[in-house]
Design a protein around this motif. Structure first.
Motif, PDB file in Angstrom:
ATOM      1  N   GLY A   1      21.585  79.945   4.281  1.00 55.85           N
ATOM      2  CA  GLY A   1      21.156  80.309   2.936  1.00 55.85           C
ATOM      3  C   GLY A   1      21.735  79.361   1.910  1.00 55.85           C
ATOM      4  N   ALA A   2      21.369  79.590   0.665  1.00 54.07           N
ATOM      5  CA  ALA A   2      21.850  78.754  -0.430  1.00 54.07           C
ATOM      6  C   ALA A   2      23.359  78.872  -0.576  1.00 54.07           C
TER       7      ALA A   2
ATOM      8  N   LYS B   1      23.823  82.627   0.914  1.00 53.86           N
ATOM      9  CA  LYS B   1      23.261  83.851   0.351  1.00 53.86           C
ATOM     10  C   LYS B   1      22.064  84.298   1.177  1.00 53.86           C
TER      11      LYS B   1
ATOM     12  N   ASN C   1      16.855  86.155   6.656  1.00 51.40           N
ATOM     13  CA  ASN C   1      16.243  85.266   5.662  1.00 51.40           C
ATOM     14  C   ASN C   1      14.767  85.018   5.930  1.00 51.40           C
TER      15      ASN C   1
ATOM     16  N   SER D   1      17.218  72.383   4.140  1.00 51.45           N
ATOM     17  CA  SER D   1      16.508  73.347   3.292  1.00 51.45           C
ATOM     18  C   SER D   1      16.475  74.719   3.955  1.00 51.45           C
TER      19      SER D   1
ATOM     20  N   GLU E   1      14.603  80.575   1.147  1.00 48.84           N
ATOM     21  CA  GLU E   1      15.071  81.312  -0.043  1.00 48.84           C
ATOM     22  C   GLU E   1      13.979  82.253  -0.505  1.00 48.84           C
TER      23      GLU E   1
END
Length: 430
Positions: free
Chosen positions: A382-383, A392, A404, A427, A430
């Motif tokens: 995640g970010a 996240k 996710n 990447s 999200e």
């Protein structure tokens, strides 16, 4: 010097402060004189600051008066040094150290610079990370660093402390897998019906365009940016069961190639899945799975169930690792650590197979141990991810599972980040 007794507030009570033992377990028997002196200097300075800092802390917690940057940094260092972090209900730790950013402090506490074993979880950037039994000299170094580098001037992410070179996967001019990729499964060992359903639903989700984003299909679409020809289509083919352990419960690498041949000459990708009670050469030591060729031009993938052998290595972040940051494990989105861990590794290996099927596609590093589309982004889900923190993620309100990607049949999965050749960055969804 007269010390005024602080008023106890309804929200918390200040623990008593005890001077650390110079010859106790904290320092060891043969401590260097310079370390002792540094510890004493820091100790007396902390005592001098104690009354003003805690009085300010009480006012801040009661009336929400914000701490100044210096006061907050001193309080965080003081709490760890004096052992207040051992009190799980200590509001000073929970309120001040959780809500403010201390990149310098977090870096020193979290890294190996203190040279000690991890003792308990501590919160930085809203994430539980591991602290270390530290000496006063190390904490003096932390204190000096926090004074020299104001919090406002330090990046807010631990990952921003050290920036390495840009990640680039070079194209070696070889063929890629495009069009329709048929995935044939070989189930080696005993799998429960729920484990089979988790993995089969994952493979069917590659074409689940009706599933809301973020989805398995949107995650896979990044591989379409490799070369020309668009995104390959994953199609589930035949399934072969070998629950009688025809080759035993201890397999060599050559045995995996033999098992992959059981799917027949379909021209697709053979995926060998081994159960939790099957040991495979190199499993849990140097690999959680692999991909290669069963014969020239015919790729295969192998993934093992690590639930009983090495879940901290091959099913992270659903189990704590043996080494490194000891963050609390996440809840597996489908309630099965083994199967959900296999999905992570299967996703990474399918991405690597599509973009580097024969060893001359996209990769970085040595050809014998390449960093591929997903393996180059290991540990990123995640970010704002950094080592020990997956990033996240979404959390299922009913089960508490972290995920996710959405899949078919209401499934939810945790999938690794993929290197995007358009941005030269990992990447995550999200």
């Amino acid at each position: 010097m007269r010390v005024t007794k602080l008023r106890r507030t309804p929200s918390f009570a200040i623990p008593k402060m005890s001077k650390p033992r110079i010859n106790g377990s904290r320092l060891g028997k043969n401590v260097h004189l310079a370390r002792t002196l540094l510890g004493e200097i820091f100790w007396w300075f902390a005592r001098w600051q104690k009354r003003r800092i805690f009085k300010r802390a009480a006012k801040s917690l009661d009336s929400r008066i914000p701490f100044t940057a210096t006061e907050a940094r001193l309080t965080c260092v003081f709490l760890v040094y004096s052992g207040f972090d051992r009190a799980e209900s200590c509001p000073l730790r929970q309120t001040i150290c959780r809500k403010r950013t201390y990149s310098i402090l977090g870096f020193f506490l979290h890294g190996p610079l203190l040279g000690a074993a991890p003792t308990r979880n501590y919160a930085f950037h809203g994430v539980e990370t591991s602290t270390f039994s530290s000496s006063p000299s190390a904490l003096a170094l932390i204190f000096l660093s926090s004074c020299l580098f104001p919090a406002e001037a330090v990046p807010r992410k631990l990952s921003a402390l050290v920036k390495g070179p840009a990640l680039t996967l070079k194209y070696q001019s070889g063929p890629l897998l495009k069009g329709v990729i048929t995935v044939d499964l070989v189930w080696y060992g005993r799998f429960s019906a729920s484990q089979r359903a988790i993995i089969v639903d994952f493979l069917l989700s590659f074409t689940g365009t009706s599933v809301s984003n973020p989805s398995v299909a949107s995650w896979w679409s990044t591989t379409g940016a490799y070369g020309s020809g668009g995104t390959a289509v994953i199609s589930l083919g035949s399934q072969v069961d070998d629950d009688n352990y025809s080759l035993g419960k201890s397999l060599k690498s050559a045995d995996l190639v033999s098992l992959a041949g059981k799917t027949g000459p379909s021209g697709g990708v053979a995926v060998v899945l081994t159960s939790a009670d099957v040991a495979v050469e190199g499993f849990c030591m140097s690999r959680c799975g692999t991909h290669g060729q069963r014969r020239p031009g015919s790729p295969f993938v192998w993934v093992g169930n690590s639930e009983t052998q090495c879940p901290g290595q091959c099913a992270w972040p659903f189990r704590q690792p043996l080494y490194g940051p000891q963050t609390p494990p996440l809840v597996a989105p489908n309630g099965d650590v083994g199967a959900d861990g296999m999905v992570i590794n299967l996703a990474a290996l399918l991405a690597g197979t599509a973009t580097n099927p024969f060893g001359n596609g996209y990769f970085q590093g040595a050809k014998e141990a390449p960093q591929e589309a997903a393996s180059a982004c290991q540990g990123i889900f995640g970010a704002e991810a950094y080592p020990g923190y997956p990033g996240k993620l979404l959390v299922d309100g009913a089960t508490g599972g972290s995920y996710n990607a959405n899949g078919l049949s209401g499934r939810r999965y945790l999938l690794p980040a993929v290197w995007d050749p358009r941005t030269s960055r990992c990447s995550p969804l999200e």
